[in-house]
Design an enzyme around this catalytic site. Sequence first.
Site, PDB file in Angstrom:
ATOM      1  N   LYS A 235      -2.985  -4.008  22.026  1.00  0.00           N
ATOM      2  CA  LYS A 235      -2.824  -3.757  23.466  1.00  0.00           C
ATOM      3  C   LYS A 235      -2.211  -2.390  23.738  1.00  0.00           C
ATOM      4  O   LYS A 235      -1.621  -1.761  22.861  1.00  0.00           O
ATOM      5  CB  LYS A 235      -2.010  -4.879  24.114  1.00  0.00           C
ATOM      6  CG  LYS A 235      -2.852  -6.156  24.248  1.00  0.00           C
ATOM      7  CD  LYS A 235      -2.223  -7.200  25.125  1.00  0.00           C
ATOM      8  CE  LYS A 235      -3.162  -8.415  25.216  1.00  0.00           C
ATOM      9  NZ  LYS A 235      -2.544  -9.554  25.884  1.00  0.00           N
ATOM     10  N   ARG A 269      -1.898 -14.614  18.800  1.00  0.00           N
ATOM     11  CA  ARG A 269      -3.331 -14.413  19.070  1.00  0.00           C
ATOM     12  C   ARG A 269      -3.679 -12.975  18.686  1.00  0.00           C
ATOM     13  O   ARG A 269      -3.221 -12.044  19.349  1.00  0.00           O
ATOM     14  CB  ARG A 269      -3.599 -14.677  20.558  1.00  0.00           C
ATOM     15  CG  ARG A 269      -5.047 -14.538  20.961  1.00  0.00           C
ATOM     16  CD  ARG A 269      -5.225 -14.743  22.459  1.00  0.00           C
ATOM     17  NE  ARG A 269      -6.631 -14.630  22.837  1.00  0.00           N
ATOM     18  CZ  ARG A 269      -7.229 -13.479  23.102  1.00  0.00           C
ATOM     19  NH1 ARG A 269      -6.566 -12.341  23.054  1.00  0.00           N
ATOM     20  NH2 ARG A 269      -8.513 -13.462  23.432  1.00  0.00           N
TER      21      ARG A 269
HETATM   22  C1  9MG Z   1      -7.654 -13.863  26.590  1.00  0.00           C
HETATM   23  N1  9MG Z   1      -6.413 -13.162  26.349  1.00  0.00           N
HETATM   24  C2  9MG Z   1      -6.227 -11.800  26.315  1.00  0.00           C
HETATM   25  N2  9MG Z   1      -4.940 -11.516  26.099  1.00  0.00           N
HETATM   26  C3  9MG Z   1      -4.290 -12.696  25.994  1.00  0.00           C
HETATM   27  C4  9MG Z   1      -2.953 -13.063  25.785  1.00  0.00           C
HETATM   28  O1  9MG Z   1      -1.999 -12.165  25.662  1.00  0.00           O
HETATM   29  N3  9MG Z   1      -2.645 -14.363  25.732  1.00  0.00           N
HETATM   30  C5  9MG Z   1      -3.607 -15.312  25.884  1.00  0.00           C
HETATM   31  N4  9MG Z   1      -3.234 -16.606  25.829  1.00  0.00           N
HETATM   32  N5  9MG Z   1      -4.901 -15.028  26.096  1.00  0.00           N
HETATM   33  C6  9MG Z   1      -5.226 -13.736  26.151  1.00  0.00           C
END
Ligand code: 9MG
Length: 301
Positions: A235, A269
């Site tokens: 990010k 994630r």
């Molecule tokens: C789909 N998506 C993109 N960024 C995310 C994040 O930080 N958390 C979750 N749960 N989904 C995300």
Amino acid sequence: MKPTTPEPLPEAASSLQCGRHRLDLSFPRVMGILNVTPDSFSDGGRHVALDDALRRAEQMLAEGAAMIDVGGESTRPGAEAVPEQEELDRVAPVVEALVRELDALVSVDTSSALVMRETAARGASMINDVRALERDGALATAAASGLPVCLMHRQGEPQAMQHAPHYEVPVEQAVAEFLSKRIAACEAAGLPRDRLLLDPGFGFGKSVEHNLRLLNRMEALEALRLPLLVGMSRKSMIGKVLGRPVEERLFGGVALSAMAVERGAKILRVHDVGPTVDAVTMAWAVLQEGCEPSTNKELLS
Ligand code: 9MG
């Protein structure tokens, strides 16, 4: 009158029933990201090349991912909305194949009631909603699905959420208040607490300073006593601190995952599964002062 002692809050659950899978959360788990938008696994036209998506998921599972998060609509800042039917056409065949071919624990990254319902029918095991079930029909559909749901905080919609984000209260307080309200809405709609996970929503209507503070103070969310899922992989908060383009954010992301584990995250994630599994397994070993109980690595043998 005798003063009453408040009831102690229960600990966050150490496992979660996800469809037919039981997910052990007694140690940190990694969720591999599988975007199935036309710019990710295109067959050259508008369709996702199913075999490429399947091979990518297989690789992430081999690297130690506990589950695969399949998404058919980009939620990046500035991303355009995708019609529901198109989103479903992208994700449904992939979910079906991951379940059939790999028996994978599949989470579906969607805010659409239609996509939730149809992918649950095809064997999806979890719902990951960056809009915390606020879209029409999502709450009732998620409740009826019987699946666990990750409720994420965001401020604004992807198209404009990164235009000068601002909070009236400290960001961790705003996030905790929002998530508490969504938990209450879920419970009122028949979706019990023991099917919920929480996510602070890094990058969703937050400046780099908001994101850094939120990670540093993530314990504020532990008070809600639900498993925490975080997504920081590649990010812009990493890009801004390190001055690096998206393809050079691996080490920064891995460092953030280890820090998130120290601050209570149970699911990370990420795009880069193998390096993250190593980092969080090490971080967890330090926190436990040993390598028991079982770790992601053991699952590979
Ligand atoms: C789909 N998506 C993109 N960024 C995310 C994040 O930080 N958390 C979750 N749960 N989904 C995300």
